[in-house]
Design a protein around this motif. Structure first.
Motif, short mmCIF file in Angstrom:
data_model
loop_
_atom_site.label_atom_id
_atom_site.label_comp_id
_atom_site.label_asym_id
_atom_site.label_seq_id
_atom_site.Cartn_x
_atom_site.Cartn_y
_atom_site.Cartn_z
N LEU A 264 0.98 -1.27 -0.07
CA LEU A 264 -0.10 -0.09 0.02
C LEU A 264 0.85 1.34 -0.07
O LEU A 264 0.39 2.35 -0.65
CB LEU A 264 -0.73 0.05 1.23
N LEU A 313 -5.87 -7.71 0.15
CA LEU A 313 -6.72 -8.47 0.91
C LEU A 313 -6.13 -9.89 0.89
O LEU A 313 -6.42 -10.56 1.81
CB LEU A 313 -8.31 -8.55 -0.01
N ASN A 316 -3.88 -9.91 3.65
CA ASN A 316 -4.34 -9.80 5.14
C ASN A 316 -4.70 -11.25 5.29
O ASN A 316 -4.86 -11.49 6.55
CB ASN A 316 -5.21 -8.68 4.88
N ARG A 332 -9.32 -16.39 18.72
CA ARG A 332 -10.07 -15.72 17.57
C ARG A 332 -10.58 -16.77 16.61
O ARG A 332 -10.06 -17.94 16.07
CB ARG A 332 -8.73 -14.69 16.60
N LEU B 156 -12.23 -5.81 7.27
CA LEU B 156 -11.28 -6.27 6.51
C LEU B 156 -11.09 -5.62 5.26
O LEU B 156 -10.10 -5.37 4.67
CB LEU B 156 -11.04 -7.78 6.46
N VAL B 159 -9.23 -2.29 5.76
CA VAL B 159 -7.72 -2.20 5.78
C VAL B 159 -7.09 -2.75 4.45
O VAL B 159 -5.83 -2.19 4.43
CB VAL B 159 -7.40 -2.96 7.04
N ARG B 216 -10.97 -4.03 14.30
CA ARG B 216 -10.32 -5.26 14.48
C ARG B 216 -9.55 -5.34 15.78
O ARG B 216 -9.54 -6.37 16.51
CB ARG B 216 -9.28 -5.32 13.32
N ALA B 220 -10.35 -7.66 19.12
CA ALA B 220 -9.55 -8.62 19.47
C ALA B 220 -8.97 -8.38 20.92
O ALA B 220 -9.14 -9.38 21.95
CB ALA B 220 -8.04 -8.54 18.60
#
Lengths: 332, 332
Positions: A264, A313, A316, A332, B156, B159, B216, B220
């Motif tokens: 990015l 994506l 990630n 999680r 998601l 980001v 996010r 968490a």
């Protein structure tokens, strides 16, 4: 805090054969890597992300082959496909046709598909190499700070705090502004790539360094390190053979999650005109051109934007999967 | 508390000085290493030897770096006269340099543009903290629900999307397509509704990225905190669930969030630059990009310094906030 080492075997499949194998497995035990791999394989989203990442890497490596298969070059002009009055492609949807799978760009009419394929090279190159710079610096300095403590720790920790709070994008832009066109035998895009990789990596190391330092701090007090020390192990042995292997998991997690951020950043720099130089294709740079035409030719904006989105994506998703697989708590 | 405050103030001052040193040496040393005459960066390309010599004298480029640095610091407090060949240009205090491309002192440019960037950052911060924290907490409390899945999917995506891409798409849809909001910047003193209308999309775009990150992280952290023993103890004592969440869980969830806020301010400035470019807001980001295009070094230096200062000051505020929420910090 023990990780669930063994999968529970459903009763109906527990015939003698399987039971024997499970028993053998249990005796041998499984390495952390094996456990993580089994968990990762079960995470569908992470697998999907991993597959996309892998295909992207292949696309980047075989870019010339792929573009020659569709018969297009990234820098070949097709001005016959451009409306001379508006500078936008004549065909519908940005000039998509069987020849030009994703259309052609405004003004010059270069093939968008070929440029996207070549753009993947720049994105992945900067993403991976700058992450490597960050990992090397972060691991070395993080271990040093955590293991030796004292003034060295203070110095490294304060440097990390400062770098983390620094407006890095601005800093990279100004650095690129003063860089000459030729440096160390490189020219134009080469210089820009080198500067981007080194500087993005340099600003990334504190993220790794913080984690490594924290882990080292707690690991060095463990009994097994104590045991190694009392057996007369040297400093180097303790650092590389006792500590480093236990740091691999957190380093892997943060590296996978750092690559998309770096991609990015590269795209952002190219978008601002401080990235690679034309005619080298880069996704961010395509978006930079697209800003001027996005009302008349929205397709040209959507394609590179979606390319960046899918790439980031996928990384990630994969990174989240790796984190969950390596996290012994597995919350999680 | 007072000692803590003094220590933090001192650290902030040190950091500012270090930043000035680093930025200044970039502009001084890099041209030297790479063999570029810095004087050529301050005047146009087609400049003759006499003009270069004039610039060198005017800016004192031949002086040792320490002298130049001293002059730079001095100018901030008492102003500076640039003299060469009999003509003198006065730059009043606080003088952050003088742009010879635009024949303007830097400071008024900075004070002109800073409010735009500041307004963008603050507005976005309000939106993302409200949305990000709410979404994160609700997701953690209703883990696995439709709400959790939906908001985490959106997060998601958030980001993974480059900010200038989301910005362009939202402009295309809400401004040009539906005509709901203005696509032009109006200064707040001219008309508040117009200013507000022009700022909504930039705020939301910037807040989408950071809101996603915070959602996010909050989820968490909250999940981890809700599993702690003291939460169970509180429940066992018969404390109402709302109180457990508000007083016991939220408070310790906030600490890592605030830490992140301090770290992210530098990143926020980078993204503010991208947002300004996308929406053509006349802020610091646009000023610096224009300066890069023209290789107007004093402006780049000035913007980098003022941004870094803003980040340092904001970090100081965050640190003080932090010590109010978490008393352990003051003692450390």
């Amino acid at each position: 805090m023990t990780a669930p080492l063994h999968d529970t075997v459903p009763a109906e499949t527990a015939d003698a054969d399987v039971a024997a194998r499970v028993a053998k497995d249990a005796v041998e035990g499984r390495s952390l890597g094996r456990i993580a791999w089994t968990r990762l394989k079960r995470d569908k989203l992470a697998v999907a992300g991993g597959v996309v990442v892998l295909s992207l890497i292949l696309v980047a490596i075989f870019a010339p082959l792929i573009t020659s298969l569709v018969g297009q070059e990234p820098n070949e002009y097709h001005q016959d496909l451009i409306d001379p009055l508006f500078g936008t492609p004549t065909g519908s949807l940005g000039g998509i046709s069987s020849d030009h799978l994703l259309g052609v760009e405004p003004v010059n009419g270069r093939d968008v598909f070929a440029r996207i394929v070549y753009g993947a090279r720049i994105s992945l190159l900067v993403g991976f190499l700058s992450a490597m710079v960050a990992v090397v610096l972060g691991t070395v300095l993080g271990i040093l700070a955590g293991y030796f403590g004292g003034w060295l720790d203070a110095l490294i920790s304060r440097t990390m705090d400062m770098l983390l709070a620094f407006p890095q994008l601005l800093f990279i832009i100004s650095l690129i502004a003063v860089m000459p066109n030729k440096l160390l035998g490189l020219e134009g895009t080469g210089v820009r790539l080198l500067v981007m990789i080194l500087v993005i990596g340099f600003f990334g190391w504190p993220y790794i360094g913080r984690i490594v330092r924290g882990q080292t701090l707690s690991l060095r007090e463990r009994e097994y390190v104590e045991a190694a020390r009392s057996l007369g192990a040297g400093r180097r042995y303790i650092l590389f053979k006792e500590l480093l292997p236990n740091l691999i998991a957190p380093i892997t997690v943060y590296t996978t999650l750092m690559i998309p951020t770096n991609i990015l950043t590269e795209a952002a720099l190219s978008f601002l005109g401080a990235g690679v130089k034309p005619p080298t294709a880069s996704w961010g740079q395509m978006l930079n051109t697209a800003v001027r035409y996005y009302q008349e030719d929205p397709m040209y904006m959507v394609v590179p934007g979606v390319a960046i989105f899918i790439t980031v994506l996928a990384f990630n998703l994969f990174g989240d999967g790796v984190r969950d697989a390596l996290d012994p708590k597995g919350t999680r | 508390m007072l000692t803590y405050l003094i220590r933090r103030l001192f650290a902030a001052a040190v950091m500012l000085v270090v930043i000035v040193l680093v930025v200044f040496s970039i502009f001084f040393l890099i041209p030297k290493w790479t063999g570029v005459d810095p004087a050529t960066m301050y005047v146009g390309k087609a400049s003759d030897a006499a003009a270069l010599e004039g610039i060198r004298q005017k800016l004192g480029l031949d002086d040792p770096i320490l002298v130049q640095l001293f002059e730079f610091f001095k100018a901030i407090f008492v102003g500076r006269d640039y003299t060469s060949a009999g003509s003198t240009t006065r730059c009043d205090a606080p003088c952050f340099g003088y742009s010879f491309k635009t024949e303007q002192a830097i400071w008024p440019v900075l004070t002109d543009r800073f409010p735009v960037t500041f307004g963008l950052a603050i507005g976005a911060a309000v939106i993302w903290l409200i949305i990000g924290l709410t979404a994160g907490v609700l997701s953690a409390l209703r883990r696995g629900s439709i709400w959790d899945r939906a908001s985490m999917t959106v997060a998601l995506a958030g980001v993974s999307l480059p900010i200038y891409f989301t910005g362009l798409i939202s402009l295309a849809i809400f401004s040009y397509g539906l005509g709901w909001v203005s696509n032009e910047y109006t200064p707040i003193e001219e008309s508040f509704p117009d200013w507000f209308s022009g700022m909504i999309l930039p705020w939301v775009t910037l807040a989408f990225l950071f809101g996603a990150m915070y959602a996010r992280l909050t989820r968490a952290t909250m999940l981890e905190v809700m599993g702690e023993d003291y939460i169970r103890t509180a429940r066992a004592k018969g404390v109402r669930e709302m109180v457990v969440i508000r007083k016991h869980a939220m408070r310790s969830t906030m600490t890592p969030i605030i830490t992140l806020l301090g770290v992210d301010l530098g990143m926020l400035m980078g993204n503010a630059i991208l947002t300004e470019t996308t929406f053509s807001l006349p802020g610091l980001g646009q000023a610096v990009l224009k300066a890069i295009g023209e290789r107007d070094l004093p402006v780049i230096l000035g913007v980098t310094l003022i941004t870094a200062t803003a980040v340092v000051v904001a970090n100081l505020v965050v640190d003080i906030l932090y010590s109010v929420i978490d008393p352990r910090v003051r003692l450390a």
